[in-house]
Design a protein around this motif. Structure first.
Motif, short mmCIF file in Angstrom:
data_model
loop_
_atom_site.label_atom_id
_atom_site.label_comp_id
_atom_site.label_asym_id
_atom_site.label_seq_id
_atom_site.Cartn_x
_atom_site.Cartn_y
_atom_site.Cartn_z
N HIS A 37 12.10 -20.11 28.60
CA HIS A 37 11.41 -19.67 27.38
C HIS A 37 11.52 -18.16 27.26
O HIS A 37 11.34 -17.43 28.24
N ARG A 38 11.83 -17.70 26.05
CA ARG A 38 11.94 -16.26 25.79
C ARG A 38 11.13 -15.93 24.54
O ARG A 38 10.74 -16.80 23.78
N SER A 41 11.24 -17.15 20.41
CA SER A 41 11.76 -18.45 20.85
C SER A 41 13.22 -18.66 20.45
O SER A 41 13.92 -19.46 21.06
N SER A 42 13.69 -17.92 19.46
CA SER A 42 15.10 -18.04 19.06
C SER A 42 16.03 -17.53 20.16
O SER A 42 17.23 -17.77 20.12
N ALA A 43 15.49 -16.87 21.17
CA ALA A 43 16.27 -16.37 22.30
C ALA A 43 16.18 -17.29 23.52
O ALA A 43 16.72 -16.97 24.58
N ASP A 44 15.49 -18.44 23.39
CA ASP A 44 15.38 -19.40 24.50
C ASP A 44 16.76 -19.79 25.02
O ASP A 44 17.74 -19.81 24.28
N ILE A 45 16.82 -20.13 26.29
CA ILE A 45 18.02 -20.69 26.91
C ILE A 45 17.79 -22.20 27.03
O ILE A 45 16.78 -22.64 27.58
N PRO A 69 22.46 -20.29 24.85
CA PRO A 69 21.36 -19.74 24.04
C PRO A 69 21.03 -20.68 22.86
O PRO A 69 21.92 -21.32 22.32
N ARG A 70 19.78 -20.73 22.49
CA ARG A 70 19.35 -21.55 21.34
C ARG A 70 20.20 -21.19 20.12
O ARG A 70 20.49 -20.03 19.88
N ARG A 72 23.32 -22.02 19.68
CA ARG A 72 24.75 -21.92 19.99
C ARG A 72 25.25 -23.17 20.69
O ARG A 72 26.30 -23.15 21.31
#
Length: 77
Positions: A37-38, A41-45, A69-70, A72
């Protein structure tokens, strides 16, 4: 069933089942999970896990097949 099993094994939050296909001994299920979680949230893995279950829903095997990455997930590997 497969998403719940994966959550119990890894402690990761399933996002959903991305594929389901019959296999020799049962079913092959692909589950997407939040790996890290980042903020934001658009940066989540995210990761994809391949799970093999038999006809009764018993776990036969599991493995992580991808990490990305979320947003991609559909890009070429």
């Amino acid at each position: 069933m497969a998403a719940r099993l994966l959550a119990e094994l890894t402690g990761k939050e399933p996002q959903g089942v991305t594929s389901l296909a019959p296999a020799d001994e049962g079913w092959e299920v692909e589950v997407e999970v939040v790996e890290d979680h980042r903020v934001p949230s658009s940066a989540d893995i995210l990761s994809l896990y391949e799970i093999q279950i038999d006809q009764e829903g018993n776990l036969l095997s599991w493995r992580r097949t991808r990490r990305y990455p979320r947003g991609r997930g559909d890009e070429a590997q």
